[in-house]
Scaffold this active site. Structure first.
Site, mmCIF file in Angstrom:
data_model
loop_
_atom_site.group_PDB
_atom_site.id
_atom_site.type_symbol
_atom_site.label_atom_id
_atom_site.label_comp_id
_atom_site.label_asym_id
_atom_site.label_seq_id
_atom_site.Cartn_x
_atom_site.Cartn_y
_atom_site.Cartn_z
ATOM 1 N N HIS A 1 -32.941 -18.081 63.462
ATOM 2 C CA HIS A 1 -33.773 -18.102 62.328
ATOM 3 C C HIS A 1 -35.171 -18.190 62.579
ATOM 4 O O HIS A 1 -36.330 -18.019 62.079
ATOM 5 C CB HIS A 1 -33.428 -18.853 61.073
ATOM 6 C CG HIS A 1 -32.135 -18.381 60.548
ATOM 7 N ND1 HIS A 1 -31.441 -18.713 59.349
ATOM 8 C CD2 HIS A 1 -31.537 -16.984 60.422
ATOM 9 C CE1 HIS A 1 -30.376 -18.063 59.117
ATOM 10 N NE2 HIS A 1 -30.512 -17.021 59.815
ATOM 11 N N HIS B 1 -29.081 -5.608 62.982
ATOM 12 C CA HIS B 1 -29.917 -6.442 63.842
ATOM 13 C C HIS B 1 -30.108 -5.613 65.346
ATOM 14 O O HIS B 1 -31.312 -5.482 65.897
ATOM 15 C CB HIS B 1 -29.328 -7.751 64.216
ATOM 16 C CG HIS B 1 -29.599 -8.811 63.192
ATOM 17 N ND1 HIS B 1 -30.742 -9.361 62.658
ATOM 18 C CD2 HIS B 1 -28.367 -9.066 62.225
ATOM 19 C CE1 HIS B 1 -30.346 -10.374 61.816
ATOM 20 N NE2 HIS B 1 -29.247 -10.273 61.469
#
Length: 410
Positions: A254, A386
């Site tokens: 993150h 992703h």
């Protein structure tokens, strides 16, 4: 090992590398098509690329697949339009809560909670469907944005709350950064396809609180979990550190993902962009790499660390490498610094060696500390989002969102 791409400029990507990325993207779409659930939406793929029997479609997976297919459609994939339609119709029917409004987390389970995380992905899928011209895209987007504002957006805080019960009567006191990260992503997409500045402004407010506030004040060890007053809960899930959505400690991937999103916000704002964003993007990325990569004697990013930088969950997640590829490319394009070009090449080399399955081009979702397949945190391969974004980003013009870039032509 196959040659890995080296970034130059988005406009002058070498033809051989563009073909390589095109081929990789097509193979990922090939895998994604297998997730179509005849009952509605897109289901959970196992390690063999087959739908998991008895597991109904989930909203966040359906949305990520719908978003991916919308990008693929704009990249000329003839299969993708029908797949976007399948996802949009599931979001309008199977996954929609007709009684209370909003979206179910799982098809057929009306008693579950209403999550900001899943609803942010509804916005993203709807924005991408709108951007590719789906006839129901804008109506779905308007409804999804309405739910986000009415139920999740906290105007005083400039952040979204996390979870309601099914009937919108009880708000959980937990507050989370993960849902806010994907809200930034989805609001940037909404701003690009609607032209409405309010979504960019809200994305900027979230980014400012999280990056310039929470992350900076903790020396880029971003707390993920908070109480209802937005005080950090640093021990949250200490007894369940490998939680797939709320892990204990610092989630390395993150930090890297927020780095990229920071630069996307700066792109959207142009001359109005705050002066702190470029430095923060570099610092977040550097912290993620320094504290997460090869820190336990083997290549790869650990999933989490504690707040003293000690690895906690050492499994390597595919999505972290994908985000590192995308962030390195974005930083290189923004700064011209060849160190980011070298990183881009390094992360691709690792992905090709350890993650990309040569049989079908899908990415193994999780590896252990020895870079062998693992399922401690994440079973199967249910999501190409992703990997697909990391693959196509160098083919796209600079933009604030993937759908915004795709609309501008590849």
């Amino acid at each position: 090992m196959p040659e890995t791409p080296h970034p130059e400029s988005a406009a002058r990507l070498p033809e051989t590398e563009a073909r390589r990325l095109d081929d990789a993207a097509t193979r990922l779409v090939d895998v994604a098509t297998r997730s179509l659930d005849p009952a509605g939406g897109f289901g959970w793929l196992d390690d063999a690329g087959r739908l998991t029997p008895g597991r109904p479609a989930e909203t966040w997976v359906t949305c990520r697949m719908t978003h991916t297919f919308a990008l693929a459609h704009l990249h000329g994939d003839p299969r993708a339009a029908d797949l976007v339609d399948h996802g949009v119709q599931a979001l309008r029917t199977t996954l929609h809560d007709e009684r209370h409004g909003g979206w179910l987390s799982v098809a057929g389970r009306a008693d579950g909670g209403k999550e900001a995380y899943a609803h942010a992905f509804v916005v993203l899928a709807a924005a991408s469907a709108t951007g590719m011209g789906h006839p129901d895209g804008r109506a779905l987007l308007d409804e999804a944005l309405g739910v986000m504002v009415d139920r999740f957006w906290d105007e005083d805080e400039g952040l979204v709350v996390d979870q309601w019960d099914a009937s919108w009567t009880r708000l959980d006191p937990y507050r989370g950064v993960n849902a806010n990260m994907h809200t930034v992503e989805s609001f940037l997409a909404a701003a690009d396809v609607t032209g409405d500045r309010v979504w960019l402004d809200r994305a900027t407010r979230v980014l400012t609180r999280v990056v310039d506030g929470f992350a900076r004040s903790h020396d880029w060890r971003l707390p993920e979990h908070f109480d209802e007053q937005w005080s950090p809960l640093l021990d949250h899930n200490v007894d369940n550190p490998g939680h797939p959505f709320q892990p204990y400690g610092v989630t390395i991937g993150h930090l890297i993902e927020w780095s990229r999103l920071s630069l996307h916000v700066a792109t959207a704002l142009g001359d109005e962009s705050p002066s702190w964003i470029p430095g923060a993007a570099r610092d977040l990325y550097a912290a993620g790499v320094r504290r997460g990569w090869d820190v336990d004697g083997a290549p790869g990013f650990v999933y989490t660390t504690d707040f003293e930088d000690r690895p906690v969950v050492r499994e390597r997640m595919h999505w972290v490498v994908a985000e590192a590829i995308a962030a390195a490319w974005t930083l290189h394009r923004a700064t011209g610094d060849t160190a980011y070009a070298d990183d881009y090449e390094r992360w691709w080399a690792y992905a090709v060696q350890h993650l990309v399955d040569p049989a079908d081009g899908s990415w193994r979702h999780e590896l252990d500390v020895h870079n062998q397949p693992s399922s401690r945190v994440w079973a199967g391969r249910p999501d190409v989002y992703h990997a697909y974004q990391a693959t196509v980003l160098p083919l796209m013009p600079e933009a604030a969102s993937f759908i915004g870039a795709a609309q501008g032509g590849w």
